[in-house]
Each structure stands twice: as C-alpha cells, then as structure tokens.
Design a protein around this motif. Sequence first.
Motif, PDB file in Angstrom:
ATOM      1  N   GLY A 161       0.800  -1.223   0.000  1.00 19.88           N
ATOM      2  CA  GLY A 161       0.000   0.000   0.000  1.00 19.88           C
ATOM      3  C   GLY A 161       0.832   1.272   0.000  1.00 19.88           C
ATOM      4  N   LEU A 255       1.789  -2.080 -10.684  1.00 19.62           N
ATOM      5  CA  LEU A 255       0.989  -2.452  -9.509  1.00 19.62           C
ATOM      6  C   LEU A 255      -0.222  -1.544  -9.383  1.00 19.62           C
ATOM      7  CD1 LEU A 255       0.811  -4.262  -6.968  1.00 19.62           C
ATOM      8  CD2 LEU A 255       2.119  -2.496  -5.757  1.00 19.62           C
ATOM      9  N   ARG A 256      -0.051  -0.263  -9.660  1.00 17.97           N
ATOM     10  CA  ARG A 256      -1.177   0.673  -9.602  1.00 17.97           C
ATOM     11  C   ARG A 256      -2.233   0.307 -10.651  1.00 17.97           C
ATOM     12  NH1 ARG A 256      -1.934   6.138  -8.215  1.00 17.97           N
ATOM     13  NH2 ARG A 256      -4.138   6.612  -8.526  1.00 17.97           N
ATOM     14  N   THR A 259      -4.283  -2.510  -9.275  1.00 13.10           N
ATOM     15  CA  THR A 259      -5.246  -2.147  -8.233  1.00 13.10           C
ATOM     16  C   THR A 259      -6.407  -1.321  -8.768  1.00 13.10           C
ATOM     17  OG1 THR A 259      -3.910  -0.207  -7.630  1.00 13.10           O
ATOM     18  CG2 THR A 259      -3.492  -2.253  -6.431  1.00 13.10           C
ATOM     19  N   GLU A 260      -6.238  -0.727  -9.939  1.00  9.87           N
ATOM     20  CA  GLU A 260      -7.361  -0.007 -10.549  1.00  9.87           C
ATOM     21  C   GLU A 260      -8.429  -0.965 -11.068  1.00  9.87           C
ATOM     22  OE1 GLU A 260      -5.461   2.371 -13.478  1.00  9.87           O
ATOM     23  OE2 GLU A 260      -4.827   3.931 -12.067  1.00  9.87           O
ATOM     24  N   TRP A 262      -8.376  -4.619  -9.876  1.00 10.26           N
ATOM     25  CA  TRP A 262      -8.630  -5.467  -8.711  1.00 10.26           C
ATOM     26  C   TRP A 262      -8.121  -4.702  -7.496  1.00 10.26           C
ATOM     27  CZ3 TRP A 262      -6.529  -7.515 -13.217  1.00 10.26           C
ATOM     28  CH2 TRP A 262      -7.312  -8.459 -13.888  1.00 10.26           C
ATOM     29  N   GLU A 263      -9.007  -4.357  -6.600  1.00 16.43           N
ATOM     30  CA  GLU A 263      -8.631  -3.503  -5.475  1.00 16.43           C
ATOM     31  C   GLU A 263      -7.532  -4.120  -4.629  1.00 16.43           C
ATOM     32  OE1 GLU A 263     -10.723  -1.453  -1.553  1.00 16.43           O
ATOM     33  OE2 GLU A 263     -11.957  -2.162  -3.218  1.00 16.43           O
ATOM     34  N   ASP A 264      -7.591  -5.441  -4.421  1.00 15.15           N
ATOM     35  CA  ASP A 264      -6.629  -6.128  -3.559  1.00 15.15           C
ATOM     36  C   ASP A 264      -5.667  -6.947  -4.411  1.00 15.15           C
ATOM     37  OD1 ASP A 264      -5.217  -7.503  -1.686  1.00 15.15           O
ATOM     38  OD2 ASP A 264      -6.927  -8.487  -0.747  1.00 15.15           O
ATOM     39  N   PRO A 265      -4.398  -6.538  -4.531  1.00 16.46           N
ATOM     40  CA  PRO A 265      -3.458  -7.284  -5.373  1.00 16.46           C
ATOM     41  C   PRO A 265      -3.066  -8.636  -4.807  1.00 16.46           C
ATOM     42  CG  PRO A 265      -2.319  -5.530  -4.215  1.00 16.46           C
ATOM     43  CD  PRO A 265      -3.786  -5.339  -3.935  1.00 16.46           C
ATOM     44  N   SER A 266      -3.438  -8.906  -3.547  1.00 17.07           N
ATOM     45  CA  SER A 266      -3.102 -10.193  -2.934  1.00 17.07           C
ATOM     46  C   SER A 266      -4.227 -11.208  -3.061  1.00 17.07           C
ATOM     47  CB  SER A 266      -2.749  -9.997  -1.454  1.00 17.07           C
ATOM     48  OG  SER A 266      -3.893  -9.555  -0.724  1.00 17.07           O
ATOM     49  N   GLU A 271      -3.530 -12.401  -7.869  1.00 14.52           N
ATOM     50  CA  GLU A 271      -2.390 -12.650  -6.985  1.00 14.52           C
ATOM     51  C   GLU A 271      -1.234 -13.386  -7.668  1.00 14.52           C
ATOM     52  OE1 GLU A 271       0.298 -14.798  -4.480  1.00 14.52           O
ATOM     53  OE2 GLU A 271      -1.305 -15.766  -5.655  1.00 14.52           O
ATOM     54  N   VAL A 274       0.794 -10.763  -9.621  1.00 17.65           N
ATOM     55  CA  VAL A 274       1.508  -9.837  -8.737  1.00 17.65           C
ATOM     56  C   VAL A 274       2.675 -10.554  -8.069  1.00 17.65           C
ATOM     57  CG1 VAL A 274       1.286  -8.357  -6.701  1.00 17.65           C
ATOM     58  CG2 VAL A 274      -0.549  -8.437  -8.392  1.00 17.65           C
TER      59      VAL A 274
END
Length: 481
Positions: A161, A255-256, A259-260, A262-266, A271, A274
Amino acid sequence: MPNTAILWFRRDLRLDDNPALHGCLSDCDHLLPLYIHEPEEEAPWVPGAASRWWLHGSLAQLAHDLRSRGSQLLVTRGDSLDTLTRIASATGARTLHWNRLYDPATRERDTRVKQALRAAGIKVVSHPGSVLFEPWEIASGSGEPYRVFSAFWRRCGTRLGECTTLDAPVSLPPAPPLVSGLALDELMLRPRIPWDSGLQATWTPGEAAAHARARTFLHTHAADYRQQRDRPDRTGTSALSPALHFGELSPRRLLRMVTEIWEDPSAEPIEPFVRELGWREFAHHLLYHYPHTTDAPLDPRFAALPWRETDAERLLEAWQRGATGIPLVDAGMRELWELGWMHNRTRMVVASFLTKNLRLPWQLGARWFWDTLVDADLAANTLGWQWSAGCGADAAPYFRIFNPVLQGERFDPRGDYVRRWCPELGRLPVKFIHRPWMAPPAVLDHAGLRLGREYPAPIVDLQDSRAAALAAYETIKGRAR
C-alpha cells in the motif's frame, strides 16, 4: 542565473512515474535529459545483441516523447564521469538526478561518479525508480537479507500500500543551449547484418507500447493467468519483462494499474501475476546483497560439482541451436533465437536440460541468455539460472530434474508450440510429437521424417543423463553449505 539540472537516463526510459525526473522539475529552470552510452562500464556483463536492439527502439521513443513536451534528449558516448563533468561545465548545470541501479558494476560506477561530482560542487541526487522497495529496506527479523522467497514476499506484502506513483508531466522546462551530441544511429545498436526480422515483427519498444501491452494483458488475460501462464502454446503471460528491464514501465505503475482493476493485489485472480512482480523484486534483493552470484553459486557446495568434461562444446552448440533432438527444448531455443524471448515454462525446461541432462555449467546458459534475450536482466537471469541449477536462494532441489517429454505433454498437449518452432515435426501425431524417437518407422515415414536427417536424434538419453546428474550431486551433497 537560471539553474540547469541534468537528468541522467539509464534503464528508466520513461516519463511516467520517474522519480529522478520529478526531482529535477522541483530543482531547475532548465532541464537537460541525457543518455550516455558506455556499455563497457557494465563489464563483465556488457549488454548483448538483443538488448542493444531493444535499447535503440526505446531511446527513439523516449526522444520522441521528450520532443512532444518541449524538450530534447542529448545522446553521447564515453566515460560517464568525464561526460557528466564536461556537460556540467559546458551548460553551467549544478544539479544531477538519476534513478538507482543495483547491478554490481553500475553500483560501483555510480558511487565513483557521485563522490567525484559532489567534490566538484555539483548537487547529485539518486532516486528509487526501478523496484517496489529498495533492496536494503526489506530485511528479516534479525536484520539479514532474505534467501527464501515466500518469507521475503510476505514481508513485502505488508507494504504494498506504500507504493505510490508520479504522473508524467504535460510539459517540460526548456533545455539549455545543447552541447554537441550524437544521432542515435551513431551508437550502432542495431545489427549490421539484418538478423532481427523476428524481433521487428514481434516487439515495439518504448513507453507507450509498454503501457498498451500492460492494459491489454490486464483486461484480457490476467484473470486466467494462473491457468494459462504455464502454457507456451497459448498467450497467457504479459511479456512485460523487457519493458520492466528498460524502465519503460515502472513496477509501481504496473501495480497501480492492477489495483485499478482489482482492489486487492493479494487476492484472486490477480495474486499469481503480482507474485511474479515479487520474484523480480526478490531477484534484485539477492543481487544487491550477494553480488558474487552473477558468476558463482550462492550455495558454495556447487562450486565443486563435477560438470561434464567430454564433448561439452558439441553439446552446448546443439543446445544453443535448438538441435538437441528433444522437441520442447529445441522449440524453446529456436523461439529464443527468433524472437529474443522464451516462455517462462520453457526457460525452466531448457535450463534444467542444460545443467542436469547435459551437465554443463549454468554460467554457460546464463551467458547465452544474456546475449539473446531482449529482456536480459542481470538480477532475473542470475536468479533463474541458479534456481534451475539448484545452487541459488530458494532453489529447486537439485534432484528436481524436469522431464522435457512429460513437460511437453502436460503444457503443450497438442504439440502446437513444438509444431510452430520445429515445423519438420509438424506431421507427427500428438502421441509422438514430444518423443519422435519412439515413433514406429511407418509413422516416421508418413510424417516425412528421418531422425538424424530432417530432425536430430536425441543427443543424450534422458534417463541415463538424469542418473548421471544425481550421481554427480551425491559427490557434493554432504559438504557444508
């Protein structure tokens, strides 16, 4: 008197999310974007032919992007410190910004440049622009560098984050009166003998193409990445490694972009993709803390591994040419020669075959990849080859020896990948496409195939060579790590 800042471009050939560029903009009236070509400063890992081809296209695009914003790229050649000193004197520049690199040779060079220019009264600022986190920022509880990926990536995951980005400026300050530079073609990065038709048909270097490729992947293939990434017969990977290596796309921007969507990259389904950014991060972490591993095994036991002593040159050449008689291996090596790239699953297979079935040193494979890959990256290359050879951090156990026949049948089940790159096998039925030496004579005749003529017979027996590799490992197994 106007303040002039020099922006020293290296492997950060972009305007978006470029911390050194933004450092300049907060610190100058005139901006001088500069690229210095002195590949020998990266010795002994001077960029190979495929990398140089990509560099030409990327620099051309960067120069275009700078012109569109009212600026201009100065291209020069020569010793970096001498060049920077000369240009600073000619332009009155008192400030220099760059984004950090982590290869052993460039770190040593940059330290020397920084000390000398600061002593001459020039303000020198380096920035983090190549990785998500600086290699020294991520450490274990004891303060030691990580050597196991899963623990390293869990630690990184708590800080994802924090990864912010910087937008590309709409316009740039004017350049000072330019000192004389070179035309890009004078660097002679493109081949004199035109062997690059496959590269030209496949790749478009530059920041704009990198962003377009990333968006296409994230919107059309990323959701199926876990299922498709191991299939060389399909378009399931991002092919962004060249753009990341040359800095046309920053890992933080990628990475940004994730997240645009999929809100959660994990979380699933993104995943696994990432996590591949994590492996890139881990590679730079290891290279920074263990710079000797470009040429020597991290696990010191493997320095004593008895590699093959007879017929090594002939076997290495057959591997390089894609003429081993093992279809999946040959397909991968021919793809590499034609496109300057190879699917990741196939990279693991050909590396296992070289180091274990042929029992040739991993350093020979690393050097061949270095010269032939458009995405040749010292950190990733070192990590990948030591992983495959079983001698690096978090490496595959040495006794894990990929069977290229079974790998082909699992990940190229219809043989489409092999048929593309080994067209002489194209008429073989699926049953024998990955093991033509087992096809009955009538099947070979119907396919118009004679082993040893249209296609080579296997240069080693897979089972016998596997047993020999395990026997070699037994000789070092009990040594102290």
